[in-house]
Design a protein around this motif. Structure first.
Motif, PDB file in Angstrom:
ATOM      1  N   GLY A 106       0.772  -1.315   0.012  1.00 31.11           N
ATOM      2  CA  GLY A 106       0.053  -0.098  -0.002  1.00 31.11           C
ATOM      3  C   GLY A 106       0.796   1.165  -0.258  1.00 31.11           C
ATOM      4  N   ASP A 107       0.255   2.475  -0.413  1.00 30.94           N
ATOM      5  CA  ASP A 107       0.857   3.530  -0.580  1.00 30.94           C
ATOM      6  C   ASP A 107       1.959   3.241  -1.703  1.00 30.94           C
ATOM      7  OD1 ASP A 107      -1.001   5.086   0.823  1.00 30.94           O
ATOM      8  OD2 ASP A 107       0.297   5.053   2.689  1.00 30.94           O
ATOM      9  N   ASN A 108       1.917   2.499  -2.676  1.00 29.40           N
ATOM     10  CA  ASN A 108       2.947   1.837  -3.663  1.00 29.40           C
ATOM     11  C   ASN A 108       3.155   3.270  -4.446  1.00 29.40           C
ATOM     12  OD1 ASN A 108       2.414  -0.614  -2.708  1.00 29.40           O
ATOM     13  ND2 ASN A 108       0.839  -0.863  -3.985  1.00 29.40           N
ATOM     14  N   VAL A 109       2.468   4.355  -4.854  1.00 26.81           N
ATOM     15  CA  VAL A 109       2.534   5.486  -5.243  1.00 26.81           C
ATOM     16  C   VAL A 109       1.956   6.458  -4.411  1.00 26.81           C
ATOM     17  CG1 VAL A 109       2.893   4.545  -7.668  1.00 26.81           C
ATOM     18  CG2 VAL A 109       0.789   5.232  -6.925  1.00 26.81           C
ATOM     19  N   TYR A 110       2.017   7.735  -4.376  1.00 28.20           N
ATOM     20  CA  TYR A 110       1.443   8.615  -3.757  1.00 28.20           C
ATOM     21  C   TYR A 110       0.664   9.561  -4.898  1.00 28.20           C
ATOM     22  CZ  TYR A 110       2.959   7.844   0.736  1.00 28.20           C
ATOM     23  OH  TYR A 110       3.320   7.142   1.995  1.00 28.20           O
ATOM     24  N   ALA A 111      -0.580   9.589  -5.160  1.00 32.16           N
ATOM     25  CA  ALA A 111      -1.282  10.169  -6.070  1.00 32.16           C
ATOM     26  C   ALA A 111      -2.147  11.197  -5.406  1.00 32.16           C
ATOM     27  CB  ALA A 111      -2.350   9.402  -6.817  1.00 32.16           C
ATOM     28  N   ASP A 112      -2.972  11.055  -4.361  1.00 35.76           N
ATOM     29  CA  ASP A 112      -3.880  11.787  -3.800  1.00 35.76           C
ATOM     30  C   ASP A 112      -4.623  12.588  -4.832  1.00 35.76           C
ATOM     31  OD1 ASP A 112      -3.171  11.158  -0.671  1.00 35.76           O
ATOM     32  OD2 ASP A 112      -1.126  11.400  -1.714  1.00 35.76           O
ATOM     33  N   THR A 113      -5.478  12.177  -5.585  1.00 36.94           N
ATOM     34  CA  THR A 113      -5.899  12.984  -6.429  1.00 36.94           C
ATOM     35  C   THR A 113      -7.413  12.358  -6.896  1.00 36.94           C
ATOM     36  OG1 THR A 113      -5.861  13.769  -8.868  1.00 36.94           O
ATOM     37  CG2 THR A 113      -4.811  11.748  -8.291  1.00 36.94           C
ATOM     38  N   GLU A 114      -8.118  12.989  -7.495  1.00 35.94           N
ATOM     39  CA  GLU A 114      -9.474  12.476  -8.270  1.00 35.94           C
ATOM     40  C   GLU A 114      -9.293  12.638  -9.876  1.00 35.94           C
ATOM     41  OE1 GLU A 114     -13.147  14.377  -6.894  1.00 35.94           O
ATOM     42  OE2 GLU A 114     -12.534  13.932  -4.714  1.00 35.94           O
TER      43      GLU A 114
END
Length: 336
Positions: A55-63
Motif C-alpha cells: 500500500g501507498d505504492n505510489v502517492y497520487a492523492d487525486t481525483e
C-alpha cells in the motif's frame, strides 16, 4: 494506463513459482519513485521469491485519473523497479494514497476508476477473480503439499465506513466508530475471506494496509472500527486457522506487535509485522503495549524467511534498514 506499461509489472509469473517452496518473501510500503535511494537493489540482494507491495505504492492523492496514471508510470519506468520486477513476482494491495485520498474509504468518488487503473497496472489477468468483484482483495497459494503458503491481501479502502475524528489539543485524532454496521472490509469481502481461510495451507500471510493489533496511536488502524477487529480474530478462531502472520504498512516505521494467545483466544500468539517507509519514514514513536523489539523510524523494508525443514514451519520476520542490513529479527513459533 498504457498496455505496454502495464505489461511490465508482474515480472516472474506466479505460475512459475507455484510448485516450489516459498522460503523468502520481502515486503514494504510507502514508496515515492522520486525519493528512491537504491532500495530495490537492496531488496533484490535478499533474493525474495515474492514481494508484497502493501500500500501507498505510489502517492497520487487525486481525483484526476490522468495524474493517477502518471504517478504509476513514474513507478514503472523507475530503473531500480524495472530491474527488480524481472526476477521477482509482486503481489500488491493499496492504501489511501494510491487509492486516491488521505484516509479515504468507500466515500472516495473515484474508487472504481482508481481500481481499474490498479488492476491494469499490476497486470491482473482478465479472468482473475479480482476483476469480477469490487475492491482489489485477492489471494495466492503456492508450494508443494506440506509446504503450502497462502498469501491473502485485504482491501481496507474500497468498502470502509467513514472514520470518526475529534480534535484533541488542536490535533485531529481518530476515535472508535462504534456505529452498528460500520465496516472495514464490507460483507462481500468478509464472505470471501472466510472461504479463503478454509482453504488448505500450512502457513498464511494476511496483508492489511493498516495495523491490526496495535491500538494506542491516533492514526488509522483496525481498532478505529473495533467490531471489525474483534470480528477478524473471531473468524480466525471459527475457521480453525493454525498458523497466521499478519503484515501491515502505512505508519512510516517498522515494528513487530504480538497479541498473546491469552488475549486473543487463539492457539498461537498473533503477530503483526509492520514494514513501512521504503522512501520516507520518521513517524513519532508512540506507545504500543504489543510491541516487541525496537521501533525503527528510518527507511526500511521487511523480509519473511520460512524454514520448512521441520514438521511445523518457522517464519522469521526481519526489519532491514535502507542499506539492507538486518536491524531486528523475530522468529514466529507455532504449536504442533
Amino acid at each position: 494506463m498504457h498496455r505496454q506499461l502495464a505489461a511490465l509489472l508482474l515480472g516472474a509469473s506466479l505460475s512459475a513459482i507455484a510448485e516450489e517452496p516459498i522460503t523468502r518473501v520481502a515486503c514494504g510500503s510507502c514508496y515515492r519513485p522520486g525519493k528512491d535511494l537504491g532500495l530495490w537493489e537492496k531488496i533484490s540482494a535478499t533474493k525474495p521469491q515474492l514481494f508484497l507491495f502493501m500500500g501507498d505504492n505510489v502517492y497520487a492523492d487525486t481525483e484526476d485519473m490522468a495524474l493517477m496514471r502518471t504517478r504509476y508510470e513514474e513507478l514503472i519506468t523507475h530503473p531500480g523497479f524495472a530491474a527488480f520486477r524481472k526476477s521477482t513476482t509482486l503481489l500488491p494491495t493499496w492504501d489511501d494514497h494510491d487509492y486516491g485520498a488521505n484516509d479515504a474509504g468507500a466515500d472516495y468518488p473515484k474508487r472504481d476508476s482508481s481500481r481499474e487503473i490498479f488492476l491494469d497496472v499490476f497486470e491482473f489477468p482478465g479472468d482473475h477473480p479480482a476483476r469480477a468483484s469490487s475492491g482489489v482483495y485477492h489471494s495466492w497459494i503456492g508450494g508443494p503439499p506440506g509446504k503450502r503458503l497462502q498469501v491473502i491481501l485485504l482491501d481496507t479502502r474500497y468498502f470502509r465506513s467513514p472514520l470518526e475524528k475529534v480534535k484533541i489539543e488542536r490535533r485531529s485524532t481518530l476515535v472508535p466508530n462504534t456505529k452498528t454496521g460500520a465496516t472495514m472490509l464490507g460483507e462481500a469481502q468478509w464472505k470471501w475471506l472466510e472461504v479463503e481461510l478454509h482453504k488448505q495451507a500450512d502457513l498464511r500471510l494476511i496483508v492489511s494496509s493498516i495495523q491490526i493489533i496495535t491500538t494506542e496511536h491516533r492514526f488509522e488502524k483496525w481498532s478505529n472500527i473495533p467490531r471489525e477487529r474483534t470480528r477478524l480474530i473471531a473468524l480466525l478462531k471459527k475457521t480453525g486457522t493454525k498458523r497466521v502472520v499478519l503484515l501491515s504498512g502505512d505508519r512510516h516505521l517498522a515494528e513487530i506487535a504480538v497479541m498473546t494467545r491469552k488475549e486473543s483466544g487463539l492457539p498461537y500468539d498473533l503477530v503483526d509485522f509492520t514494514s513501512s517507509g521504503m522512501t520516507h519514514a520518521g513517524a513519532t514513536v508512540g506507545p504500543n503495549r504489543h510491541r516487541v523489539g525496537p521501533c525503527w523510524t528510518k527507511i526500511n523494508f521487511g523480509t519473511i524467511e520460512i524454514d520448512w525443514s521441520g514438521k511445523i514451519p518457522v517464519p522469521s520476520l526481519t526489519i532491514h534498514n535502507q542499506d539492507g542490513k538486518p536491524i531486528y529479527r523475530h522468529p514466529v513459533t507455532f504449536p504442533r
